[in-house]
Each structure stands twice: as C-alpha cells, then as structure tokens.
Design a protein around this motif. Sequence first.
Motif, PDB file in Angstrom:
ATOM      1  N   SER A  41      21.846  66.005  35.532  1.00  0.00           N
ATOM      2  CA  SER A  41      21.037  67.200  35.702  1.00  0.00           C
ATOM      3  C   SER A  41      20.995  67.967  34.397  1.00  0.00           C
ATOM      4  O   SER A  41      22.036  68.256  33.812  1.00  0.00           O
ATOM      5  CB  SER A  41      21.602  68.092  36.811  1.00  0.00           C
ATOM      6  N   TYR A  42      19.777  68.265  33.941  1.00  0.00           N
ATOM      7  CA  TYR A  42      19.597  69.115  32.770  1.00  0.00           C
ATOM      8  C   TYR A  42      19.487  70.553  33.252  1.00  0.00           C
ATOM      9  O   TYR A  42      18.628  70.877  34.078  1.00  0.00           O
ATOM     10  CB  TYR A  42      18.331  68.745  31.998  1.00  0.00           C
ATOM     11  N   GLU A  43      20.350  71.407  32.750  1.00  0.00           N
ATOM     12  CA  GLU A  43      20.297  72.827  33.115  1.00  0.00           C
ATOM     13  C   GLU A  43      20.283  73.039  34.639  1.00  0.00           C
ATOM     14  O   GLU A  43      19.627  73.951  35.141  1.00  0.00           O
ATOM     15  CB  GLU A  43      19.047  73.479  32.503  1.00  0.00           C
ATOM     16  N   ILE A  44      20.950  72.182  35.384  1.00  0.00           N
ATOM     17  CA  ILE A  44      21.124  72.304  36.843  1.00  0.00           C
ATOM     18  C   ILE A  44      19.820  72.061  37.597  1.00  0.00           C
ATOM     19  O   ILE A  44      19.808  71.401  38.641  1.00  0.00           O
ATOM     20  CB  ILE A  44      21.714  73.665  37.240  1.00  0.00           C
ATOM     21  N   PHE A  45      18.685  72.562  37.105  1.00  0.00           N
ATOM     22  CA  PHE A  45      17.433  72.539  37.849  1.00  0.00           C
ATOM     23  C   PHE A  45      16.571  71.315  37.587  1.00  0.00           C
ATOM     24  O   PHE A  45      15.475  71.214  38.125  1.00  0.00           O
ATOM     25  CB  PHE A  45      16.623  73.808  37.540  1.00  0.00           C
ATOM     26  N   LEU A  46      17.041  70.371  36.746  1.00  0.00           N
ATOM     27  CA  LEU A  46      16.242  69.191  36.421  1.00  0.00           C
ATOM     28  C   LEU A  46      17.045  67.922  36.704  1.00  0.00           C
ATOM     29  O   LEU A  46      17.518  67.250  35.786  1.00  0.00           O
ATOM     30  CB  LEU A  46      15.810  69.221  34.952  1.00  0.00           C
ATOM     31  N   PRO A  47      17.225  67.543  37.975  1.00  0.00           N
ATOM     32  CA  PRO A  47      17.987  66.333  38.289  1.00  0.00           C
ATOM     33  C   PRO A  47      17.226  65.085  37.889  1.00  0.00           C
ATOM     34  O   PRO A  47      15.989  65.045  37.911  1.00  0.00           O
ATOM     35  CB  PRO A  47      18.154  66.416  39.807  1.00  0.00           C
ATOM     36  N   ASN A  48      17.971  64.027  37.510  1.00  0.00           N
ATOM     37  CA  ASN A  48      17.344  62.779  37.096  1.00  0.00           C
ATOM     38  C   ASN A  48      18.274  61.617  37.385  1.00  0.00           C
ATOM     39  O   ASN A  48      19.496  61.782  37.497  1.00  0.00           O
ATOM     40  CB  ASN A  48      17.016  62.827  35.596  1.00  0.00           C
ATOM     41  N   ILE A  49      17.690  60.431  37.520  1.00  0.00           N
ATOM     42  CA  ILE A  49      18.455  59.213  37.735  1.00  0.00           C
ATOM     43  C   ILE A  49      17.912  58.120  36.826  1.00  0.00           C
ATOM     44  O   ILE A  49      16.764  58.192  36.370  1.00  0.00           O
ATOM     45  CB  ILE A  49      18.398  58.728  39.205  1.00  0.00           C
ATOM     46  N   GLN A  50      18.730  57.117  36.550  1.00  0.00           N
ATOM     47  CA  GLN A  50      18.301  55.943  35.789  1.00  0.00           C
ATOM     48  C   GLN A  50      19.121  54.757  36.270  1.00  0.00           C
ATOM     49  O   GLN A  50      20.333  54.890  36.495  1.00  0.00           O
ATOM     50  CB  GLN A  50      18.490  56.154  34.288  1.00  0.00           C
ATOM     51  N   PHE A  51      18.469  53.595  36.450  1.00  0.00           N
ATOM     52  CA  PHE A  51      19.142  52.428  37.007  1.00  0.00           C
ATOM     53  C   PHE A  51      18.770  51.192  36.213  1.00  0.00           C
ATOM     54  O   PHE A  51      17.609  50.989  35.863  1.00  0.00           O
ATOM     55  CB  PHE A  51      18.744  52.241  38.480  1.00  0.00           C
ATOM     56  N   GLY A  52      19.767  50.352  35.908  1.00  0.00           N
ATOM     57  CA  GLY A  52      19.524  49.132  35.162  1.00  0.00           C
ATOM     58  C   GLY A  52      18.966  48.025  36.048  1.00  0.00           C
ATOM     59  O   GLY A  52      19.676  47.497  36.906  1.00  0.00           O
TER      60      GLY A  52
END
Length: 223
Positions: free
Chosen positions: A60-71
């Motif tokens: 999460s960037y700055e709490i309000f921008l959640p993100n995921i990434q998967f190989g």
Amino acid sequence: MATPRIALIALVVLLTGTAQAAAQTEPQKSPAQTPDPNPTRMFFAPTARSLPKGTGHFGSYEIFLPNIQFGITDRFSMGGGTFLVFGGGVEHPMWVTPKLQIVASKELDVAVGTMHFFGIDDLNGGIAYAVATHGPPDGAVTAGVGWAYSGKNVGSAVIMLGGERRMSPRTKFITENYVSTKTGRGVLMYGIRFMEGQLAADFHLVTPFGESDLITFPSLNFT
C-alpha cells in the motif's frame, strides 16, 4: 533551482560507484541479516528484478493506494491496484501492471512494463517504461525511462534514476528520482526501508524541484 539537480547528479555518481563495487565483490551476509522482501520495487518504481513464479506481494502506498503483484512465470508478473478513496463521484480509477523481464544475469537485469489505467472518464492510457538494474539488492543502481500515453498519443519522456544500499541487517537506504525531458522539473525521493521477515516498511522524503518554491514532505509505504 540548480541545487537539486546538482545533488541528483552527485547522488547518481555515488550510487553507480556503489553498484560497481558490489558487483565486483559478493556482499558478506551475516546470519542475522534480513533479506529484502520487496526487491522488485524501490519506493514506487519497479526495479528490473522479477518475481519468481508462484510468489507475490501485497502493498500500500500512503495507505490509500493498495496494490498486488504476482509472478506468472519467473520473468513475467501481473498485478494491479486502486484508490481506496477517490472523490465523491461514480468513477473509481484502477490500474494493471504487467511486467516482463527481458535480461536476467548476475550483474544486470532489464525489464519492460506498463501501468495502464481504467475508470477515469474515457481515458485509455497509462505509463509505459523500460528499466535496468545493475547490482544485487544490497547495493545496486536502477535507471529507467517512462512515457505517458493515451490512445495513439505518446508524451515526452521522464527519466528515473535510483539506487539502494544496505545500511544494517534490517535497514537499507533507497533513493528514487525523476526528471522530465520536456520541462526539466522532477522529484527527489530518499529514505530508509525497514525489513522484518516478509514485511518491508519504507519511510522517505519527497522533494519536487523545478518550481519557484522548494518543499519537502514525508511518505510511508508498506509491502
């Protein structure tokens, strides 16, 4: 605003020397040294390293921008993110982040990818990039270039220069910096990553430059 640019150039020279030294001599790791659980990213921009197949991360960037990434494979990953809070209308922007590693070696990695946005009026665009990382996660320099695009239109390039250097068994210094080839404006980011197990917490300062007023504000990310 020459001072931030001079500082950026000096920082890049220092980091390049650090990466070259790290590539020539394998770092000696103590048993208590915590591996970086988030080596595929700096604060915001990706490095050229790839997520192994079947692994992933949530952040999460700055709490309000959640993100995921998967190989998906050892060289191709896919992810995305959104805003937890975005105005009061019906729009809710989201983005996807495919990334392909095209070079993987002991000293150098190279990757290409994009951050493509959805849900913002009729916008059909994002940011395409190419990035290269020289050196291991404990001492490396990363350089990249990105282009904003919308439909068939491509904007001017933005250059990114960054680096990372191990400071202690559980901390590393990271810097991530941008400058526009069109306006000369940019952003300096610099701070510390705290690592414990599979958690990485980044506390850094952000200094935009190229405007009449020079300001600095803090930022906090978790992965």
